[in-house]
Design an enzyme around this catalytic site. Structure first.
Site, short mmCIF file in Angstrom:
data_model
loop_
_atom_site.label_atom_id
_atom_site.label_comp_id
_atom_site.label_asym_id
_atom_site.label_seq_id
_atom_site.Cartn_x
_atom_site.Cartn_y
_atom_site.Cartn_z
N LYS A 1 -24.07 71.34 -37.36
CA LYS A 1 -23.28 71.64 -36.15
C LYS A 1 -24.21 71.50 -34.96
O LYS A 1 -25.41 71.69 -35.08
CB LYS A 1 -22.75 73.07 -36.21
CG LYS A 1 -21.63 73.36 -35.27
CD LYS A 1 -20.31 73.03 -35.91
CE LYS A 1 -19.13 73.17 -34.97
NZ LYS A 1 -17.86 73.09 -35.72
N ASP B 1 -15.51 69.65 -31.32
CA ASP B 1 -15.22 71.08 -31.53
C ASP B 1 -14.77 71.58 -30.16
O ASP B 1 -14.31 70.77 -29.33
CB ASP B 1 -16.48 71.83 -32.06
CG ASP B 1 -16.14 73.23 -32.59
OD1 ASP B 1 -15.66 73.33 -33.73
OD2 ASP B 1 -16.35 74.22 -31.86
P1 NDP Z 1 -10.47 73.10 -27.73
O1 NDP Z 1 -11.60 73.03 -26.80
O2 NDP Z 1 -9.52 71.95 -27.84
O3 NDP Z 1 -9.58 74.39 -27.42
C1 NDP Z 1 -10.12 75.67 -27.47
C2 NDP Z 1 -9.07 76.68 -27.09
O4 NDP Z 1 -9.55 77.98 -27.39
C3 NDP Z 1 -8.75 76.67 -25.61
O5 NDP Z 1 -7.42 77.06 -25.42
C4 NDP Z 1 -9.73 77.72 -25.07
O6 NDP Z 1 -9.32 78.31 -23.85
C5 NDP Z 1 -9.69 78.72 -26.19
N1 NDP Z 1 -10.97 79.46 -26.17
C6 NDP Z 1 -12.21 78.92 -26.30
N2 NDP Z 1 -13.15 79.87 -26.20
C7 NDP Z 1 -12.48 81.02 -26.00
C8 NDP Z 1 -12.89 82.34 -25.82
N3 NDP Z 1 -14.19 82.68 -25.83
N4 NDP Z 1 -11.91 83.28 -25.67
C9 NDP Z 1 -10.59 82.94 -25.67
N5 NDP Z 1 -10.15 81.69 -25.82
C10 NDP Z 1 -11.08 80.75 -25.99
O7 NDP Z 1 -11.10 73.44 -29.16
P2 NDP Z 1 -10.48 73.26 -30.62
O8 NDP Z 1 -9.02 73.48 -30.59
O9 NDP Z 1 -11.03 72.02 -31.18
O10 NDP Z 1 -11.19 74.47 -31.40
C11 NDP Z 1 -10.58 75.74 -31.56
C12 NDP Z 1 -11.21 76.46 -32.75
O11 NDP Z 1 -11.02 75.67 -33.93
C13 NDP Z 1 -12.72 76.69 -32.67
O12 NDP Z 1 -13.04 77.90 -33.34
C14 NDP Z 1 -13.29 75.51 -33.46
O13 NDP Z 1 -14.58 75.79 -33.95
C15 NDP Z 1 -12.27 75.43 -34.58
N6 NDP Z 1 -12.17 74.17 -35.30
C16 NDP Z 1 -11.99 72.98 -34.66
C17 NDP Z 1 -11.87 71.82 -35.38
C18 NDP Z 1 -11.59 70.51 -34.73
O14 NDP Z 1 -11.43 69.53 -35.46
N7 NDP Z 1 -11.51 70.42 -33.41
C19 NDP Z 1 -12.00 71.80 -36.84
C20 NDP Z 1 -12.11 73.12 -37.44
C21 NDP Z 1 -12.21 74.24 -36.68
P3 NDP Z 1 -10.10 77.94 -22.49
O15 NDP Z 1 -9.56 76.62 -22.09
O16 NDP Z 1 -9.78 79.03 -21.54
O17 NDP Z 1 -11.58 77.88 -22.82
O1 2IT Z 2 -15.43 73.11 -37.43
C1 2IT Z 2 -15.14 71.96 -37.84
O2 2IT Z 2 -14.88 71.74 -39.01
C2 2IT Z 2 -15.09 70.88 -36.85
N1 2IT Z 2 -15.28 71.14 -35.66
C3 2IT Z 2 -14.83 69.48 -37.28
C4 2IT Z 2 -16.08 68.85 -37.83
C5 2IT Z 2 -15.98 67.39 -38.15
O3 2IT Z 2 -17.03 66.82 -38.49
O4 2IT Z 2 -14.90 66.79 -38.08
#
Ligand code: NDP
Ligand code: 2IT
Length: 449
Positions: free
Chosen positions: A122, A162
């Site tokens: 990561k 992420d």
């Molecule tokens: P994005 O950046 O697309 O969206 C993040 C969302 O979460 C936004 O709405 C943001 O609001 C909110 N957020 C972020 N930080 C905080 C905080 N400290 N408190 C409250 N709200 C918060 O990210 P993703 O949707 O990609 O990721 C969301 C979660 O999913 C994370 O935990 C990530 O690690 C996990 N994840 C993502 C994957 C992927 O493929 N993208 C895969 C597996 C897990 P704001 O705009 O106000 O910051």
């Molecule tokens: O937390 C996760 O699994 C991710 N942000 C996606 C990682 C990836 O390599 O697609």
């Protein structure tokens, strides 16, 4: 066991999220170690909790006001026993080494569960993309890749997105990598469709989380049809979670960002979801704007001093935390249980505190930890790597079919492991044990490296 955690805590006292993630895995794998004393003799816990490599670097860039900015970049290459390091990049002001280590550690077990050959890593930066112009984001990404390119490669380490890293950032990062290396390879996943990306990758984490939830419900002779759902976040994972809930006949009531949340009693339908996608992905606006467009919904600010999050205090059947770590504390978990929620599937990484997890497990909720439920994202990243290697592109139905199959396999693997080790139906134990055993056996095969 406690001595390992003590060692880790003493070594890096400030990395509390990392300690939290390690502690959960250690608790779960106790029975595995009791049954396999050779693991202790081979010091697998000491080895699996120490990153193979940590890279930290300075990222200097110039903003639009011609001010020089300095950020910190990270890549934690945690474990490569079963494949090249694989895992996302997070750009968020809260990023520090402890956060990246916790995410890399979780990634090792998650990737192991996907059935594909991927190690865990990561990375990211404390850079805040919010409010920055596209050119500022581009200059930052170019500077970040100016160092990272030495450490990654399609058979070495393959980053992805992420929080704060989506298609735009992956594009800028890829462009710089290609220029520096003079190579067009599958070094990043989550690429755009017309230059090497996979269909269904943007959807994969959210879809996979809902497929996993549907599997848990099916195992209990139920379905998502007619179920009400609380979803947090409004980014990539939240959006496609809502899309799949809709397709499977459920009704989503909430979405949020770090400022507040919306509650829409009528449910977020296709037209409203399209509007949210445009708001978040193109206009990069805030979720509070939802109530200007849909005045029947309510918006509530989330106060940072609060000891609970009101989003989790509504009547519903299911909850899908899709924002960030530790967004559900003990009180929130109790509120969910009191409001009739019977299923929690984590789209985010480690969104529930250990106390919250205990409440879910004690109350026998269908509770899927992130490393199992949200593994669909990295799984389709693995499928993107496979397609890049073949220089072929699979149709949407093929990738979606493989994703569905992988989520089904992960679900079964977790249930089987939970049964084998005497905790039937405990997906936390099942995910940690199954993920751990595969990696540790590979480490033993490969000797002391
Ligand atoms: P994005 O950046 O697309 O969206 C993040 C969302 O979460 C936004 O709405 C943001 O609001 C909110 N957020 C972020 N930080 C905080 C905080 N400290 N408190 C409250 N709200 C918060 O990210 P993703 O949707 O990609 O990721 C969301 C979660 O999913 C994370 O935990 C990530 O690690 C996990 N994840 C993502 C994957 C992927 O493929 N993208 C895969 C597996 C897990 P704001 O705009 O106000 O910051
Ligand atoms: O937390 C996760 O699994 C991710 N942000 C996606 C990682 C990836 O390599 O697609």
């Amino acid at each position: 066991m406690t001595d390992i955690l003590e060692q880790i805590t003493n070594r890096d006292p400030a990395q509390k999220e990392f300690h939290q993630a390690v502690n959960e895995v250690l608790e779960s794998v106790k029975p595995v170690l009791d049954r396999n004393p050779e693991y202790r003799r081979a010091a697998v816990l000491e080895r699996i909790t120490e990153p193979e490599r940590v890279i930290m670097f300075r990222v200097v860039w110039m903003d639009d006001q011609e001010q020089i900015q300095v950020n910190r970049g990270f890549r934690v290459e945690m474990n490569s026993a079963i494949g090249p390091y694989k895992g996302g990049l997070r750009f968020h002001p809260s990023v520090n080494l402890g956060i990246i280590k916790f995410l890399a550690f979780e990634q090792v077990f998650k990737n192991s569960l996907t059935t594909l050959a991927m190690g865990g890593g990561k990375g990211g930066s404390d850079f805040n993309p919010k409010g920055k112009s596209d050119y500022e984001v581009m200059r930052f990404c170019q500077s970040f890749m100016g160092e990272l390119y030495r450490h990654i490669g399609p058979n070495t380490d393959v980053p992805a997105g992420d929080i704060g890293v989506g298609a735009r950032e992956i594009g800028y990062l890829f462009g710089m990598y290609k220029k520096l290396r003079n190579e067009f390879t599958g070094v990043l996943t989550g690429k755009s469709l017309n230059w090497g990306g996979s269909l269904i990758r943007p959807e994969a984490t959210g879809y996979g989380t809902v497929y996993f939830a549907a599997e848990m419900l099916a195992a209990a002779d139920q379905s998502l049809e007619g179920k009400t759902c609380l979803v947090s976040g409004a980014g990539n994972v939240a959006q496609y979670t809502v899309e799949k809930i809709l397709e499977l006949g459920g009704k989503t009531l909430t979405l949020s960002d770090s400022s507040g949340y919306i509650y829409d009693e009528e449910g977020i339908d296709r037209e409203k979801l399209n509007w949210v996608m445009e708001l978040k992905n193109i206009r990069r606006g805030r979720i509070r704007e939802y109530i200007e467009q849909y005045p029947n919904a309510a918006y509530t600010e989330i106060e940072s001093g609060n000891d609970f999050n009101p989003l989790w205090d509504h009547k519903a059947d299911c909850a899908f935390p899709c924002a960030t770590e530790n967004e559900i504390n003990e009180k929130d978990a109790q509120n969910l249980v009191n409001n009739g929620v019977r299923l929690v599937a984590e789209g985010a990484n480690m969104p529930s505190t250990p106390e919250a997890v205990n409440i879910f497990v004690d109350n026998k909720l269908l509770y899927a930890p992130g490393k199992a439920a949200n593994a669909g994202g990295v799984a389709v990243s693995g499928l993107e790597m496979a397609q890049n290697s073949m220089r072929l592109r699979w149709p949407r139905e093929e990738v979606d079919g493989r994703l569905k199959h992988i989520m089904k396999c992960i679900h079964k693997t977790c249930l089987d492991a939970s049964e084998e080790y005497g905790q039937p139906g405990n997906y936390v134990a099942g995910a940690n044990i199954a993920g751990f055993v595969k990696v540790v056996n590979a480490m033993l095969d490969q000797g002391l490296v």
